[in-house]
Design an enzyme around this catalytic site. Structure first.
Site, PDB file in Angstrom:
ATOM      1  N   ARG A  15     -55.819 -12.358  55.919  1.00  0.00           N
ATOM      2  CA  ARG A  15     -57.303 -12.834  56.396  1.00  0.00           C
ATOM      3  C   ARG A  15     -58.292 -12.508  55.074  1.00  0.00           C
ATOM      4  O   ARG A  15     -59.333 -11.838  55.490  1.00  0.00           O
ATOM      5  CB  ARG A  15     -57.551 -11.656  57.589  1.00  0.00           C
ATOM      6  CG  ARG A  15     -56.868 -12.133  58.830  1.00  0.00           C
ATOM      7  CD  ARG A  15     -57.163 -11.861  60.137  1.00  0.00           C
ATOM      8  NE  ARG A  15     -57.059 -10.323  60.162  1.00  0.00           N
ATOM      9  CZ  ARG A  15     -57.526  -9.578  60.758  1.00  0.00           C
ATOM     10  NH1 ARG A  15     -58.527  -9.632  61.602  1.00  0.00           N
ATOM     11  NH2 ARG A  15     -57.011  -8.280  60.959  1.00  0.00           N
ATOM     12  N   LYS A  18     -61.757 -14.050  55.678  1.00  0.00           N
ATOM     13  CA  LYS A  18     -62.637 -13.547  56.664  1.00  0.00           C
ATOM     14  C   LYS A  18     -63.391 -12.044  56.155  1.00  0.00           C
ATOM     15  O   LYS A  18     -64.530 -11.835  56.259  1.00  0.00           O
ATOM     16  CB  LYS A  18     -61.854 -13.119  57.745  1.00  0.00           C
ATOM     17  CG  LYS A  18     -62.510 -12.324  58.959  1.00  0.00           C
ATOM     18  CD  LYS A  18     -61.613 -11.855  59.984  1.00  0.00           C
ATOM     19  CE  LYS A  18     -62.348 -11.008  61.040  1.00  0.00           C
ATOM     20  NZ  LYS A  18     -63.177 -12.033  61.740  1.00  0.00           N
ATOM     21  N   ILE A 434     -70.172 -13.347  86.456  1.00  0.00           N
ATOM     22  CA  ILE A 434     -68.849 -14.243  86.164  1.00  0.00           C
ATOM     23  C   ILE A 434     -67.416 -13.237  85.824  1.00  0.00           C
ATOM     24  O   ILE A 434     -66.664 -13.680  85.888  1.00  0.00           O
ATOM     25  CB  ILE A 434     -68.756 -15.214  85.182  1.00  0.00           C
ATOM     26  CG1 ILE A 434     -70.165 -16.217  85.229  1.00  0.00           C
ATOM     27  CG2 ILE A 434     -67.682 -16.252  84.904  1.00  0.00           C
ATOM     28  CD1 ILE A 434     -69.935 -16.765  86.824  1.00  0.00           C
ATOM     29  N   GLY A 435     -67.840 -12.075  85.897  1.00  0.00           N
ATOM     30  CA  GLY A 435     -66.649 -11.055  85.583  1.00  0.00           C
ATOM     31  C   GLY A 435     -66.695 -10.021  84.446  1.00  0.00           C
ATOM     32  O   GLY A 435     -66.697  -8.781  84.882  1.00  0.00           O
ATOM     33  N   HIS A 643     -64.356 -20.829  87.808  1.00  0.00           N
ATOM     34  CA  HIS A 643     -65.408 -20.845  86.833  1.00  0.00           C
ATOM     35  C   HIS A 643     -65.130 -21.660  85.686  1.00  0.00           C
ATOM     36  O   HIS A 643     -63.892 -21.775  85.284  1.00  0.00           O
ATOM     37  CB  HIS A 643     -65.886 -19.418  86.591  1.00  0.00           C
ATOM     38  CG  HIS A 643     -66.633 -19.441  85.018  1.00  0.00           C
ATOM     39  ND1 HIS A 643     -67.790 -19.587  85.038  1.00  0.00           N
ATOM     40  CD2 HIS A 643     -65.941 -19.103  83.843  1.00  0.00           C
ATOM     41  CE1 HIS A 643     -68.145 -19.553  84.023  1.00  0.00           C
ATOM     42  NE2 HIS A 643     -67.269 -19.322  83.137  1.00  0.00           N
ATOM     43  N   HIS A 696     -75.501 -16.958  76.039  1.00  0.00           N
ATOM     44  CA  HIS A 696     -75.394 -16.927  74.699  1.00  0.00           C
ATOM     45  C   HIS A 696     -76.710 -16.481  74.039  1.00  0.00           C
ATOM     46  O   HIS A 696     -76.736 -16.430  72.720  1.00  0.00           O
ATOM     47  CB  HIS A 696     -75.172 -18.351  74.137  1.00  0.00           C
ATOM     48  CG  HIS A 696     -73.485 -18.369  74.185  1.00  0.00           C
ATOM     49  ND1 HIS A 696     -72.817 -18.949  75.500  1.00  0.00           N
ATOM     50  CD2 HIS A 696     -72.557 -18.021  73.486  1.00  0.00           C
ATOM     51  CE1 HIS A 696     -71.718 -18.945  75.372  1.00  0.00           C
ATOM     52  NE2 HIS A 696     -71.316 -18.439  74.108  1.00  0.00           N
TER      53      HIS A 696
HETATM   54  N1  GLN Z   1     -64.224 -13.936  83.773  1.00  0.00           N
HETATM   55  C1  GLN Z   1     -64.423 -14.380  82.328  1.00  0.00           C
HETATM   56  C2  GLN Z   1     -65.473 -13.419  81.784  1.00  0.00           C
HETATM   57  O1  GLN Z   1     -66.162 -13.034  82.429  1.00  0.00           O
HETATM   58  C3  GLN Z   1     -64.594 -15.698  82.033  1.00  0.00           C
HETATM   59  C4  GLN Z   1     -64.779 -16.183  80.514  1.00  0.00           C
HETATM   60  C5  GLN Z   1     -64.956 -17.298  80.425  1.00  0.00           C
HETATM   61  O2  GLN Z   1     -65.139 -18.492  81.232  1.00  0.00           O
HETATM   62  N2  GLN Z   1     -64.597 -17.835  79.216  1.00  0.00           N
HETATM   63  O3  GLN Z   1     -65.337 -12.896  80.857  1.00  0.00           O
HETATM   64 ZN    ZN Z   2     -67.166 -19.158  81.200  1.00  0.00          ZN
END
Ligand code: GLN
Ligand code: ZN
Length: 761
Positions: A15, A18, A434-435, A643, A696
């Site tokens: 690497r 990097k 989302i988690g 998702h 993001h």
């Molecule tokens: N459950 C995952 C998270 O929250 C989903 C990640 C993703 O969609 N790339 O990190």
């Molecule tokens: Zn995602």
């Protein structure tokens, strides 16, 4: 006959690239130091290829960041926001600015290179083209000076460049190609004067389905190049599939060679047999796989090569990998911990070159000349195929005995929807995430310590439990409706499961994902099964801390498949079903442990689509079935979420519907409601969480913006079916913006419930 290579991994065995690049960005390495490592890597890469018997060596395949970006810089396609003007120098600082953003100028967009997991920087075309610096010439001269050798410059072809670029000029694509052609002509002319013999023009866009008008523009472009290029010979290189409808046009181009992929599909061999090969061209025969890590079955490949050679005399035949070796780890010597039997059937970049040389020798001198290699190859493959270690009769029997009903929920969505509303009362516009939650330094440190064996499992688990407790307190305080455990125990959403599944393994070799980011995709080497529950312990612990529902969090079969190196001895469809069975087992254990909502993430669902649209229906058929197999084994009352993120969903909306999840969350905060158009047209009837918080961005999510977005969504999706959630996981975010953003998100939902008169309904 010649042996040739299309491109070699740039990153260095350790690497190297990097490290020095990131040091440079951090101000810890000078530009001279960075360039010196680049020089060393180029020489080492050259030596690695030469010592394996490659005769036509690529140059210009090396890049400090990305080749599409290098090409954009070479032709002067630099967005105005970077303050660059024609005549200004282009250098690495400018390259890094485009790639990573610079004072007030947003970075160029990054997207997947065809159907690989490599990301290129999307060129943006605003104004006229000009040859800023001839990087191909500079690369050619580097090897000439340093080693006294003539190499083959690799250039991203003009047709593919335009096809991949974002066109902000308002001019039609064929006009842009016409404007770009003189720049390429000038570049080739300079290569000619420098004594270059062959140039490899990469035109992978030709394996996509191209309309007739585009092919006409291609022909015009290459006719112009032929006029201008002098004695330089062009190898028009395609990969990632067959030429199919573009075959006749490509074969009629005034180029001296055409490179074809004979690994990916049967299309090119069939066409070669049916239509023959032009007498005025060399054929670059891509005969070993540059996209996967399984050793080539040499006798089979030799047979294929012999079939190819019946249509082209050997003096016009090049033996080469199917595509650049960029997509493979470099050398197996790093795999010290891998099971030796498994290691023996792998082939990394260097092995592919050995295979190329062996096959070329076999074709040129007859099988006897490579008898030893063939025998050893067959011995190893036979031992592997007959080894009981990776075949699991139980898994195979389960798949054989599957009934159609196993892929389907017991009741329709509408019935389930009612039952779930009764079993699991939630407020309207329920809020959730989302988690994952911020993976702070302590989380990463403790996980590393445990992985290195520097801390005991019990100690590590206690740490994670502490994190989960904090997170539950936080989520309850903020007032989220459906909670998560935060995924602190997972460094990666695929690796975490791969580690626990039978039939998958880890490698040490790195593959470039983009810029200085490299990944180690796990291997799916055998029949996949789940020996024991993978997430139930963390789920149960978390649910025990709260009255609110906690979501079970799993990675879906298609994402597992897409982000791994999958075995190629059975169809991908079967591999997907095996992964799905394992997830299904986990889903059912989570349900038994009391999970009322289970989310099966499929962020890579769309990435799995084949390059040619006519192959889409088949993929979508089995992808939907695999998702069904993973998720449909639950009671009506159990709510399945899925998702997806960062992709265009409009054209696969029917398949998304057919997945039959109860609820789906999709990234939407940047797409300005594009997604909703699709839902409207399709009359999508399931719960939907359009992401309202752009994860993001380091900005705190704004209430008014989120409200506006949800109001717009409510015009397309019945308000009763709307969820309120971020775009994606929060793993890469910082707590300082995550906490206020989620507070705003919950407040947004509360205020909208009032505004829309949804309270208590
Ligand atoms: N459950 C995952 C998270 O929250 C989903 C990640 C993703 O969609 N790339 O990190
Ligand atoms: Zn995602």
């Amino acid at each position: 006959m010649l042996t040739s290579n299309l491109g070699y991994p740039r990153i260095g065995l350790k690497r190297d690239l990097k490290k020095v690049t990131e040091d440079h960005w951090a101000g810890k390495a000078t530009m001279q130091e960075l360039l010196a490592v680049g020089d060393t890597l180029r020489r080492a890469n050259f030596e690695a290829q030469r010592s394996r018997g490659i005769e036509l060596m690529p140059c210009g395949d090396f890049s400090y960041y990305d080749l599409a970006l290098d090409t954009a810089l070479m032709v002067g396609a630099v967005p105005k926001r970077f303050g660059w003007r024609p005549g200004d120098p282009v250098d690495l600082d400018l390259e890094f600015a485009l790639a990573r953003g610079a004072k007030g100028a947003q970075a160029c967009e990054m997207t997947k290179w065809f159907d690989t997991n490599y990301h290129y920087l999307v060129p943006e075309i605003e104004g006229p083209f000009t040859l800023t610096q001839n990087r191909s010439l500079a690369e050619f001269q580097f090897f000439q000076r340093a080693l006294g050798v003539k190499t083959k410059p690799v250039v991203l072809g003009p047709f593919t460049f335009i096809a991949l670029a974002r066109n902000a000029s308002g001019r039609p694509a064929h006009e842009l190609l016409r404007a770009l052609t003189p720049v390429y002509a000038q570049m080739l002319g300079e290569l000619d004067r420098a004594g270059v013999e062959w140039v490899q023009m990469d035109e992978p866009a030709l394996v996509l389905e191209q309309p007739a008008a585009a092919l006409a523009a291609l022909l015009e472009c290459y006719r112009d190049l032929a006029q201008a290029k002098g004695r330089v010979k062009l190898m028009l290189q395609t990969y990632f599939g067959g030429l199919a409808d573009a075959w006749d046009t490509v074969m009629a181009l005034p180029v001296e060679g055409v490179g074809l992929d004979f690994v990916r599909t049967e299309e090119n061999l069939t066409d070669l047999r049916g239509r023959g090969f032009p007498r005025d061209k060399a054929l670059g025969a891509g005969i070993v796989n540059g996209r996967n890590v399984w050793a080539t079955d040499l006798p089979a490949a030799l047979q294929r090569l012999e079939a190819i050679a019946r249509h082209v005399p050997q003096e016009r035949l090049w033996v080469q990998p199917s595509c650049s070796l960029l997509h493979l780890p470099i050398n197996r010597s790093l795999e010290k911990e891998l099971d030796p039997e498994l290691k023996s059937v792998l082939a990394y970049a260097d092995d592919r070159l050995d295979e190329v040389r062996t096959l070329a020798q076999g074709l040129g001198q007859g099988r006897a000349a490579i008898a030893e290699e063939l025998a050893e190859n067959q011995r190893v493959l036979r031992a592997w195929r007959s080894s009981p270690r990776h075949t699991d009769p139980l898994v195979q029997a389960r798949l054989r005995d599957l009934k159609e009903n196993d892929l389907k929920r017991q009741s329709s969505w509408a019935v389930r929807h009612e039952r779930q509303a009764e079993a699991l009362p939630l407020p309207p516009l329920p809020t959730t995430t989302i988690g994952s939650f911020p993976q702070t330094a302590d989380v990463r440190r403790e996980r590393d310590r445990w992985k290195r064996g520097a801390s005991a499992e019990a100690e590590y688990k206690e740490f994670v439990r502490g994190k989960i407790r904090e997170l539950i307190t936080f989520q309850e305080r903020v007032g989220l409706d459906v909670l998560v455990h935060g995924e602190f125990e997972r460094a990666d959403m695929v690796d975490y499961f791969a580690e626990q599944l039978q039939g998958m393994a880890f490698i040490q070799g790195w593959v470039q994902s983009y810029g200085s980011r490299y990944v180690r995709p796990p291997l799916i080497y055998g029949d996949v099964s789940r020996p024991r529950p993978m997430t139930v312990e963390w789920f149960s612990y978390t649910q025990g801390l709260t009255q609110k529902p906690v979501k079970g969090m799993l990675t879906g079969p298609l994402t597992m498949l897409k982000w791994s190196f999958a075995r190629d001895d059975i169809p991908l469809e079967q591999v997907a079903y095996q992964l799905a069975l394992s997830i299904r087992d986990e889903v059912s254990d989570l349900e038994a442990a009391g999970a009322r909502i289970i989310q099966v993430d499929e962020p890579a669902f769309r990435e799995g689509l084949p390059l040619k649209r006519r192959h889409w229906p088949d993929y979508l058929r089995w992808a939907v079935r695999a998702f069904g197999l993973a998720s449909a084994g639950v009671r009506d009352e159990t709510q399945i979420h899925t998702h997806m993120c960062y992709a265009e969903f409009n054209d696969i909306i029917e398949a998304i519907d057919a997945m039959d999840a109860d609820a789906i969350s999709i990234e939407d905060s940047r797409s300005a409601g594009k997604l909703l158009g699709a839902f409207e047209r399709f009359k999508f009837e399931r719960a939907v969480g359009p992401g309202v918080y752009d994860i993001h961005s380091p900005q705190v999510a704004d209430k008014e913006r989120m409200k506006a977005q949800l109001r717009a969504a409510a015009r397309v999706i019945r308000p009763k079916l709307l969820w309120v959630n971020p775009d994606c996981g929060l793993k890469t975010r910082d707590w300082k913006e995550t906490a206020p953003s989620l507070e705003n998100m919950v407040a947004t939902a509360q205020e909208l419930r009032q505004e829309m008169n949804l309270v208590g309904s």
